[in-house]
Design an enzyme around this catalytic site. Structure first.
Site, PDB file in Angstrom:
ATOM      1  N   GLU A  28      33.320  35.056 -34.208  1.00  0.00           N
ATOM      2  CA  GLU A  28      34.104  33.913 -34.163  1.00  0.00           C
ATOM      3  C   GLU A  28      33.914  33.430 -33.594  1.00  0.00           C
ATOM      4  O   GLU A  28      33.290  34.067 -32.218  1.00  0.00           O
ATOM      5  CB  GLU A  28      35.643  34.633 -34.036  1.00  0.00           C
ATOM      6  CG  GLU A  28      36.626  33.292 -33.945  1.00  0.00           C
ATOM      7  CD  GLU A  28      38.106  34.685 -33.169  1.00  0.00           C
ATOM      8  OE1 GLU A  28      38.236  36.011 -33.552  1.00  0.00           O
ATOM      9  OE2 GLU A  28      38.972  33.588 -33.722  1.00  0.00           O
ATOM     10  N   LYS A  41      34.757  40.085 -25.202  1.00  0.00           N
ATOM     11  CA  LYS A  41      34.900  38.792 -25.307  1.00  0.00           C
ATOM     12  C   LYS A  41      35.811  37.799 -24.432  1.00  0.00           C
ATOM     13  O   LYS A  41      36.151  37.138 -23.074  1.00  0.00           O
ATOM     14  CB  LYS A  41      34.643  37.878 -26.559  1.00  0.00           C
ATOM     15  CG  LYS A  41      33.183  36.786 -27.022  1.00  0.00           C
ATOM     16  CD  LYS A  41      33.645  36.606 -28.287  1.00  0.00           C
ATOM     17  CE  LYS A  41      33.714  37.604 -29.417  1.00  0.00           C
ATOM     18  NZ  LYS A  41      33.817  37.391 -31.034  1.00  0.00           N
ATOM     19  N   ARG A  85      31.344  51.045 -32.813  1.00  0.00           N
ATOM     20  CA  ARG A  85      30.132  49.748 -32.014  1.00  0.00           C
ATOM     21  C   ARG A  85      29.174  50.215 -31.010  1.00  0.00           C
ATOM     22  O   ARG A  85      29.893  51.920 -30.549  1.00  0.00           O
ATOM     23  CB  ARG A  85      31.199  48.835 -31.263  1.00  0.00           C
ATOM     24  CG  ARG A  85      32.980  49.579 -30.948  1.00  0.00           C
ATOM     25  CD  ARG A  85      34.122  49.054 -30.519  1.00  0.00           C
ATOM     26  NE  ARG A  85      33.524  47.756 -29.779  1.00  0.00           N
ATOM     27  CZ  ARG A  85      34.112  46.678 -29.663  1.00  0.00           C
ATOM     28  NH1 ARG A  85      34.379  46.199 -31.487  1.00  0.00           N
ATOM     29  NH2 ARG A  85      33.954  45.232 -29.675  1.00  0.00           N
TER      30      ARG A  85
HETATM   31  P1  ATP Z   1      34.804  41.297 -29.033  1.00  0.00           P
HETATM   32  O1  ATP Z   1      35.680  42.576 -28.726  1.00  0.00           O
HETATM   33  O2  ATP Z   1      33.970  40.973 -28.329  1.00  0.00           O
HETATM   34  O3  ATP Z   1      36.203  40.156 -29.141  1.00  0.00           O
HETATM   35  P2  ATP Z   1      34.477  40.651 -32.112  1.00  0.00           P
HETATM   36  O4  ATP Z   1      34.606  42.043 -32.054  1.00  0.00           O
HETATM   37  O5  ATP Z   1      35.486  40.556 -32.593  1.00  0.00           O
HETATM   38  O6  ATP Z   1      33.988  41.000 -30.106  1.00  0.00           O
HETATM   39  P3  ATP Z   1      33.438  39.133 -33.233  1.00  0.00           P
HETATM   40  O7  ATP Z   1      33.083  37.211 -33.023  1.00  0.00           O
HETATM   41  O8  ATP Z   1      34.588  38.914 -34.744  1.00  0.00           O
HETATM   42  O9  ATP Z   1      33.995  39.751 -32.256  1.00  0.00           O
HETATM   43  O10 ATP Z   1      32.180  39.696 -33.731  1.00  0.00           O
HETATM   44  C1  ATP Z   1      31.220  39.529 -34.309  1.00  0.00           C
HETATM   45  C2  ATP Z   1      30.744  40.539 -35.247  1.00  0.00           C
HETATM   46  O11 ATP Z   1      30.049  41.212 -34.511  1.00  0.00           O
HETATM   47  C3  ATP Z   1      31.539  41.702 -35.748  1.00  0.00           C
HETATM   48  O12 ATP Z   1      31.291  41.807 -36.992  1.00  0.00           O
HETATM   49  C4  ATP Z   1      31.775  42.996 -34.724  1.00  0.00           C
HETATM   50  O13 ATP Z   1      31.832  43.869 -35.683  1.00  0.00           O
HETATM   51  C5  ATP Z   1      30.472  42.597 -34.212  1.00  0.00           C
HETATM   52  N1  ATP Z   1      30.672  43.657 -33.245  1.00  0.00           N
HETATM   53  C6  ATP Z   1      30.948  42.821 -31.908  1.00  0.00           C
HETATM   54  N2  ATP Z   1      31.176  43.700 -30.553  1.00  0.00           N
HETATM   55  C7  ATP Z   1      30.143  44.556 -31.413  1.00  0.00           C
HETATM   56  C8  ATP Z   1      30.205  46.244 -30.609  1.00  0.00           C
HETATM   57  N3  ATP Z   1      30.279  46.000 -29.214  1.00  0.00           N
HETATM   58  N4  ATP Z   1      28.791  46.948 -31.264  1.00  0.00           N
HETATM   59  C9  ATP Z   1      28.810  46.169 -32.334  1.00  0.00           C
HETATM   60  N5  ATP Z   1      28.979  45.467 -33.031  1.00  0.00           N
HETATM   61  C10 ATP Z   1      29.618  44.418 -32.498  1.00  0.00           C
HETATM   62 MG    MG Z   2      36.667  39.657 -34.049  1.00  0.00          MG
END
Ligand code: ATP
Ligand code: MG
Length: 562
Positions: free
Chosen positions: A39, A275, A265
């Site tokens: 995102e 984020k 994760r």
């Molecule tokens: P955050 O919790 O930091 O906001 P998010 O999952 O909301 O992260 P996205 O931009 O939606 O952020 O993530 C893009 C991809 O990265 C998704 O497929 C998510 O599963 C993966 N991802 C995000 N954080 C992690 C993590 N700590 N370990 C592994 N994969 C991750």
């Molecule tokens: Mg997300």
């Protein structure tokens, strides 16, 4: 079925096992198509890097492809600055999406069409309930939910209302589109989840074309299907969404059925990987920006000096699993040491210089030594000069040596690395009693034709020649947080664990002249100290700035063990 490419020579994991089984069964013609779906509401962090290495790595190893897809369904938080940064970060990590750069917003028309089909088929309805009413009506894990008063509207009524939602007739929050599934489903995600919200907000790509936006669950699986994704890999918190993911593909009438697979994760000690929290650090100026070298963002790691190779190796070493765990930051650091050990030139920087006068070397007498530049000495040498004034590290001298002291002290001898043996004859102090210089002699005969080994002398200390050294600023970075799990305290804000000593700036350092023309991004090993990079933002010719990437050993582990 196309012939599957040979099995990849990589450590196996449960995702590869699943993919192998799919290929053996001929599913999707043996193809592997993955995607990385960020995102664009912040910069990528190490957790994302793990996901990128996993998704692009699988596509590479199975001869498939990986798409970069921006999940841009929430115009409130999203921005093109983030889109650009994410693309740059994925490229820098060494991956290429080819022609497959996609946006969920590219599918807004098709998603709208799917919603219309669902309404016509009786699988979705427009609800007038407020967000609070919807939440309250959802029930709990033990109690079923209650039916929305709008649930029994006819398809014709729903279609009319949905069309008017899109036309902008209703204010934000006044209506939503809900899937019609089962308010008694044990999985709460199946209790008539929301699919569309009204949001009169400008979108960074579609402008003002839309005032209703699909939510994550509705956009995600459908985008996967549209793109022909075969394996949709996400983190464990989406496991409970998988039944909804599959249900929606069916309700939209999509033939292509991607398989959602969840993995744990990445969690790292002494940092935060979210984020939301990272944005707070940037917004409230606890760090200098997204690319602050202390940030666990890809931009921060890059500026700090980490190599893409070290991050990819880190992702390989931590592997993928279904159980949550916390990885030590030290593991990333050791990947960097392993990567740079053979690659980085080994040179000298004196961080906190102490002046040493060599009384038996005449003014203008310069001795030169050809010394190896790399771990593999055969790769080449540089010339190092020694003159009457040299500088050593202040911490390599003590007036009052403890029993096992092997470095410089009054009356003691020590070896100057790659050069002569030095003897300290006199200590010079200022009026306040602070040591400001040493008066020494060097054993000019002891060198012979090769490094002296005839006498066993304590340690070898590093030094630079006063008339040849180049001034530099050195920035020493440490963990951004002093607590192993800063975000894990219920009663304390994560920011209260910020490490006050995470940045120490040394303005008066001296480096050997070999580095005078060092370019931003150049990486070196400073002997006895660690790995450093020329800062890509602040370093200028004539005003060099080095960032310490990591020290030579994991000194943090020692500190913690004490
Ligand atoms: P955050 O919790 O930091 O906001 P998010 O999952 O909301 O992260 P996205 O931009 O939606 O952020 O993530 C893009 C991809 O990265 C998704 O497929 C998510 O599963 C993966 N991802 C995000 N954080 C992690 C993590 N700590 N370990 C592994 N994969 C991750
Ligand atoms: Mg997300």
């Amino acid at each position: 079925m196309t012939d599957p490419t040979p099995a990849p020579a990589r450590p196996n994991n449960f995702i590869r096992t699943l993919i192998d089984a799919d290929r053996a069964a001929g599913k999707h013609g043996g193809q592997v198509v993955t995607r990385f779906p960020p995102e664009p509401n912040g910069y990528l962090h190490l957790g994302h890097a793990k996901s990128i290495c996993l998704n692009f790595g699988l596509a590479r190893d199975y001869g498939g492809r990986c798409h970069l897809r921006f999940d841009d369904t929430n115009p409130l938080a999203e921005d093109t600055e983030y889109v650009d940064a994410i693309e740059a970060d994925v490229r820098w990590l060494g991956f290429d999406w080819g022609t497959h750069l996609h946006y969920a917003s590219d599918y807004f028309d098709r998603l709208y069409g799917f919603a219309v089909k669902m309404i016509a088929d009786g699988h979705a309805y427009v609800s007038d309930a407020t967000p609070e009413q919807i939440r309250a009506g959802r029930g709990t894990l033990t109690d079923p939910g209650t039916h929305d008063p709008s649930r029994d509207r006819t398809p014709a009524e729903n279609l009319d209302l949905f069309t008017r939602m899109r036309a902008g007739e209703f204010p934000d929050g006044s209506r939503v589109l809900r899937a019609k599934i089962d308010m008694a489903a044990p999985n709460l995600n199946l209790r008539d989840p929301i699919l569309y919200r009204i949001r009169h907000t400008h979108h960074h790509r579609t402008g003002d074309a839309w005032c209703i936006y699909p939510n994550y669950d509705f956009a995600h699986g459908q985008s996967d299907a549209i793109e022909g994704i075969t394996h949709s890999i996400c983190t464990l918190e989406f496991e409970d969404h998988r039944p909804l993911y599959d249900w929606l593909l069916g309700a939209c009438g999509l033939d292509h059925r991607p398989q959602q697979i969840e993995f744990a994760r990445l969690n790292l000690d002494y940092t935060v990987l979210s984020k939301r929290l990272l944005i707070e650090l940037v917004r409230d100026k606890h760090v200098l920006g997204w690319d602050d070298p202390r940030m666990p963002t890809v931009a921060g790691l890059r500026r700090r000096g980490f190599t893409p190779e070290s991050i990819r190796e880190f992702a390989d070493r931590i592997g993928v699993a279904r159980a949550d765990s916390i990885v030590e930051l030290g593991m990333l650091e050791s990947c960097l040491r392993d990567d740079l050990g053979p690659k980085a030139p080994r040179v000298v920087a004196v961080h906190d210089p102490l002046e040493v006068t060599l009384t038996n070397l005449a003014e203008g007498d310069v001795r030169t030594f050809d010394v190896p530049l790399y771990e593999d000495a055969a790769r080449g040498t540089r010339t190092v000069s020694l003159s009457r004034t040299i500088y050593v590290e202040r911490e390599d001298f003590t007036e009052d040596p403890p029993k096992d002291w092997k470095r410089l002290a009054p009356g003691r001898e020590v070896r100057l690395r790659q050069a002569y043996i030095l003897k300290c004859n006199e200590v010079v102090k200022d009026a306040a009693g602070r040591v400001i210089g040493l008066v020494c002699t060097v054993d000019l005969d002891a060198l012979g034709g090769k490094p002296v080994d005839k006498r066993k002398i304590g340690n070898a200390i590093h030094w630079v020649s006063g008339s040849h050294a180049v001034p530099a600023e050195i920035r020493l970075y440490d963990r951004l947080f002093s607590d192993p799990d800063p975000a894990g305290h219920k009663d304390a804000d994560f920011k209260s664990f910020l490490n006050a000593e995470s940045l120490v700036v040394l303005k008066g350092a001296l480096v050997e002249p070999y580095l005078a023309d060092a370019k931003p991004g150049d990486r070196v090993q400073f002997e006895r100290k660690g790995y450093y990079v020329v800062d890509s933002v602040d370093s200028k010719p004539g005003a060099l700035v080095f960032n310490r990437i990591v020290s030579l050993k994991d000194t943090w582990a020692k500190l913690v063990a004490k």
